[in-house]
Design an enzyme around this catalytic site. Structure first.
Site, PDB file in Angstrom:
ATOM      1  N   ASP A   1     -16.696 -25.922 -27.668  1.00 51.85           N
ATOM      2  CA  ASP A   1     -15.407 -25.244 -27.722  1.00 51.85           C
ATOM      3  C   ASP A   1     -15.222 -24.331 -26.508  1.00 51.85           C
ATOM      4  OD1 ASP A   1     -12.956 -24.565 -28.721  1.00 51.85           O
ATOM      5  OD2 ASP A   1     -13.707 -23.247 -30.292  1.00 51.85           O
TER       6      ASP A   1
ATOM      7  N   HIS B   1     -11.868 -29.364 -19.074  1.00 50.86           N
ATOM      8  CA  HIS B   1     -12.438 -30.555 -19.698  1.00 50.86           C
ATOM      9  C   HIS B   1     -13.365 -31.297 -18.735  1.00 50.86           C
ATOM     10  CE1 HIS B   1     -10.212 -30.037 -23.331  1.00 50.86           C
ATOM     11  NE2 HIS B   1      -9.029 -30.154 -22.732  1.00 50.86           N
TER      12      HIS B   1
ATOM     13  N   LEU C   1     -34.608 -39.793 -26.423  1.00 47.05           N
ATOM     14  CA  LEU C   1     -33.619 -38.873 -26.989  1.00 47.05           C
ATOM     15  C   LEU C   1     -32.420 -39.699 -27.424  1.00 47.05           C
ATOM     16  CD1 LEU C   1     -32.378 -35.965 -27.415  1.00 47.05           C
ATOM     17  CD2 LEU C   1     -31.554 -36.125 -25.052  1.00 47.05           C
TER      18      LEU C   1
END
Length: 254
Positions: free
Chosen positions: A25, A42, A136
């Site tokens: 956020d 962004h 991962l």
């Protein structure tokens, strides 16, 4: 499933969280604060994802899940949604080969039917390419919502078991979007907000929550270390008492 439900069985707890879930956020506010268009935030946010993936791999985290685009984010302005879709395509084009070379598995979960054919094909290709990697697992939640996840799992479970009327947690859990991953140990939300925003509603039952004022583009390896350090100070009781944990620790030393 990779692990049992934390409401049914007490899971093993490790010093480093096995699975970290993140709400990224503050991209737009990061850009606005710098008198830049929201798009710049962004773009910078995508760079932050790359850095956190690398940091998680270094820390020994096994799973990291990012909330990239919620089912409610379609309510945003059309130009911003369009930009986010283009960024998604660009990120897949640039990052998948690097992830594969570094042994990282990529999963994209959510209602992907709303994305255009090109993006759906890119997602499928990326998942196939990295499917065997085990260093991962990086999950991107896109057009995802926690309530959607539970409902689609219920619908699949009922369809698979026609006529059945009595179900268990274990039966439902295998149909959740992240059935391949253990429940998150640590949840992180950047940007100063303190809510989970319809993210992994089922899976966060006993997850440790960490909120930070840092905007997502500023969340780096040092910030991740702070979050993990906070996690390591928590007492994960899973319904038990502190005395029981002390007794268990003492017994383990004998």
């Amino acid at each position: 499933m990779t692990s049992s439900s934390s409401t049914q069985v007490v899971p093993d707890v490790s010093l480093v969280p096995r699975h970290i879930a993140i709400i990224m956020d503050g991209n737009g506010r990061w850009a606005t604060k710098r008198f830049m268009p929201r798009v710049a935030g962004h773009v910078k946010g995508v760079e932050a994802v790359r850095g956190i993936v690398e940091a998680c791999a270094m820390q020994g985290v096994e799973y990291v899940t990012f909330f990239a685009f919620s089912s409610e984010n379609w309510r945003r302005p059309d130009d911003e949604v369009s930009l986010l879709m283009r960024l998604f395509v660009t990120a897949l084009e640039r990052e998948v080969a690097k992830m594969h070379a570094n042994g990282i598995r990529l999963k994209i979960v959510g209602d992907l039917s709303r994305f255009d054919d090109k993006l759906q094909k890119m997602i499928a290709s990326a998942e196939r390419k990295t499917a065997a990697n085990d260093k991962l697992t990086v999950t991107i939640c896109a057009n995802y919502g926690g309530r959607w996840d539970i409902m689609q799992a219920v619908n699949q479970m009922v369809a698979t078991n026609p006529g059945a009327t009595d179900f268990s947690e274990e039966q439902l859990a295998q149909y959740l979007s992240l059935a391949y991953a253990p429940e998150p140990d640590l949840f992180i939300r950047t940007g100063g907000e303190e809510r989970i925003s319809n993210f992994l509603l089922w899976q966060l039952a006993y997850t440790e929550l960490y909120f930070t004022d840092a905007y997502w583009p500023d969340f780096d390896a040092a910030e991740l270390e702070k979050a993990i350090s906070s996690y390591q100070q928590r007492e994960r009781r899973f319904g038990r008492t502190s005395a029981q944990l002390t007794e268990q620790a003492s017994a383990a030393k004998c």
